[in-house]
Scaffold this active site. Structure first.
Site, short mmCIF file in Angstrom:
data_model
loop_
_atom_site.label_atom_id
_atom_site.label_comp_id
_atom_site.label_asym_id
_atom_site.label_seq_id
_atom_site.Cartn_x
_atom_site.Cartn_y
_atom_site.Cartn_z
N CYS A 116 0.80 -1.22 0.00
CA CYS A 116 0.00 0.00 0.00
C CYS A 116 0.84 1.28 0.00
O CYS A 116 0.32 2.36 -0.29
CB CYS A 116 -0.95 0.00 1.20
SG CYS A 116 -2.13 -1.37 1.19
N HIS A 253 -3.23 7.35 2.13
CA HIS A 253 -3.64 6.02 1.70
C HIS A 253 -5.03 5.75 2.25
O HIS A 253 -5.31 6.03 3.42
CB HIS A 253 -2.65 4.97 2.21
CG HIS A 253 -3.12 3.57 2.05
ND1 HIS A 253 -3.62 3.08 0.86
CD2 HIS A 253 -3.20 2.54 2.94
CE1 HIS A 253 -3.96 1.81 1.02
NE2 HIS A 253 -3.72 1.47 2.27
N ASN A 283 -10.16 0.10 -0.15
CA ASN A 283 -8.70 0.12 -0.14
C ASN A 283 -8.20 -0.46 -1.46
O ASN A 283 -8.33 -1.65 -1.70
CB ASN A 283 -8.19 -0.69 1.04
CG ASN A 283 -6.67 -0.67 1.18
OD1 ASN A 283 -5.96 -0.26 0.27
ND2 ASN A 283 -6.17 -1.14 2.31
#
Length: 326
Positions: A116, A253, A283
């Site tokens: 990520c 993020h 996500n």
């Protein structure tokens, strides 16, 4: 005068298929509910790639939009850096597939694997290569098809992720070398392999010949997230002689709304200065930051000269932050 990597354009791409929380429960037989997911994560829907879509096809679509926004043809690109944890294949790199799709036959392309945090890592690498004169026009892509590596029987993880891609175009420009310059001011990258097993994919070509599935110790990841992100943002500000009050936009993020809200509060930013897409995108790992940036730019929120903080944490553990003036 010093060479700077300036953001010339942003673009994002999301698959057409949208799956709501209720739709997720119905389509995959998951024992969950919209209320349960929203309360814990802030996620209301996600996009799922079609059977013919791949990380490279999503990434190329996002890159084309970024180039169009920048007014730059694909043939002018001499560097493609692609951040992905779901590459089309072990090799060639997903980046070279994107390079070919853009019509670029010059320069070089490679992938970055930092989960990520991948886009921040890729941004830092592209910035360094532009600063040293090895590239003049770079496309930095974050692209993921996480739906392919989810365990649809594990409601603790499968409800969290979606597919998509985001990209930025960086061009070489001149600046004074101080924090008033446009472009990437600095990137700050970290990792700690001692925590590699709290967020991982349990397979790989070199491990067992299988793609594997995503596994996560959610509470452990959450425990690390806010403290490490706050620390690396402070590091970035200090390196540039800037204060929290100088930040115009936080582009984090998009993993969990609780983490995003906590970071906004730590930086003293009002909610309207924190870009949030997790409710619509879920996500998307390495794609989440460039998708959020493209979303904010597309809505006309970010103005030239605005100071942005881009930050993320992911499997590795990896974490990092970039300061950039739009």
């Amino acid at each position: 005068m010093v060479t700077r990597a300036i953001i010339a354009g942003c673009g994002g791409y999301l698959p057409e298929r949208v799956v709501t929380n209720d739709g997720l429960a119905e389509a995959f037989g998951i024992e969950t509910s919209d209320a349960w997911i929203v309360e814990r994560t802030g996620i209301r829907q996600r996009h799922i790639a079609g059977p013919e879509e791949t990380a490279s096809s999503l990434g190329a679509a996002a890159a084309r939009k970024a180039l169009e926004r920048a007014g730059i043809p694909g043939e002018a690109v001499d560097l493609v850096v692609c951040a992905t944890a779901t590459p089309d294949s072990a090799f060639p790199a997903t980046a070279v597939r994107i390079q070919a799709a853009l019509g670029s036959t010059r320069g070089f392309a490679f992938d970055v694997s930092a989960a990520c945090t991948g886009f921040v890592y890729a941004l830092g690498l592209a910035d360094s290569l532009i600063r040293t004169g090895q590239a003049r026009c770079a496309v930095v892509v974050g692209t993921e098809v996480f739906s392919r590596i989810l365990d649809w029987t594990d409601r603790g993880t499968c409800v969290l992720f979606g597919d998509g891609a985001g990209a930025v175009v960086l061009v070489a420009g001149e600046g004074q070398g101080d924090a008033a310059d446009r472009g990437i001011l600095s990137t700050h990258l970290h990792s700690d392999g001692r925590f590699g097993d709290i967020l991982l994919v349990d397979g790989g070509a070199g491990l067992n010949g299988e793609a594997g599935k995503l596994r996560m110790a959610g509470k452990e990841v959450f425990r690390h997230a806010v403290s490490k992100l706050a620390s690396v943002v402070d590091e970035a500000l200090s390196a540039n002689g800037l204060a929290q009050s100088d930040i115009r936009w936080l582009i984090p993020h998009q993993a969990n709304l609780r983490i995003i809200d906590a970071m906004g509060k730590k930086l003293g930013l009002p909610k309207e200065r924190v870009v949030v897409t997790v409710d619509r995108h879920a996500n998307t790992s390495a794609a989440s930051i460039p998708l959020a940036l493209a979303d904010a730019d597309g809505r006309g929120l970010i103005e030239r000269g605005d100071l942005m903080v881009l930050e993320g944490i992911g499997g590795g553990l990896t974490w990092g932050a970039a300061l950039a003036r739009f």
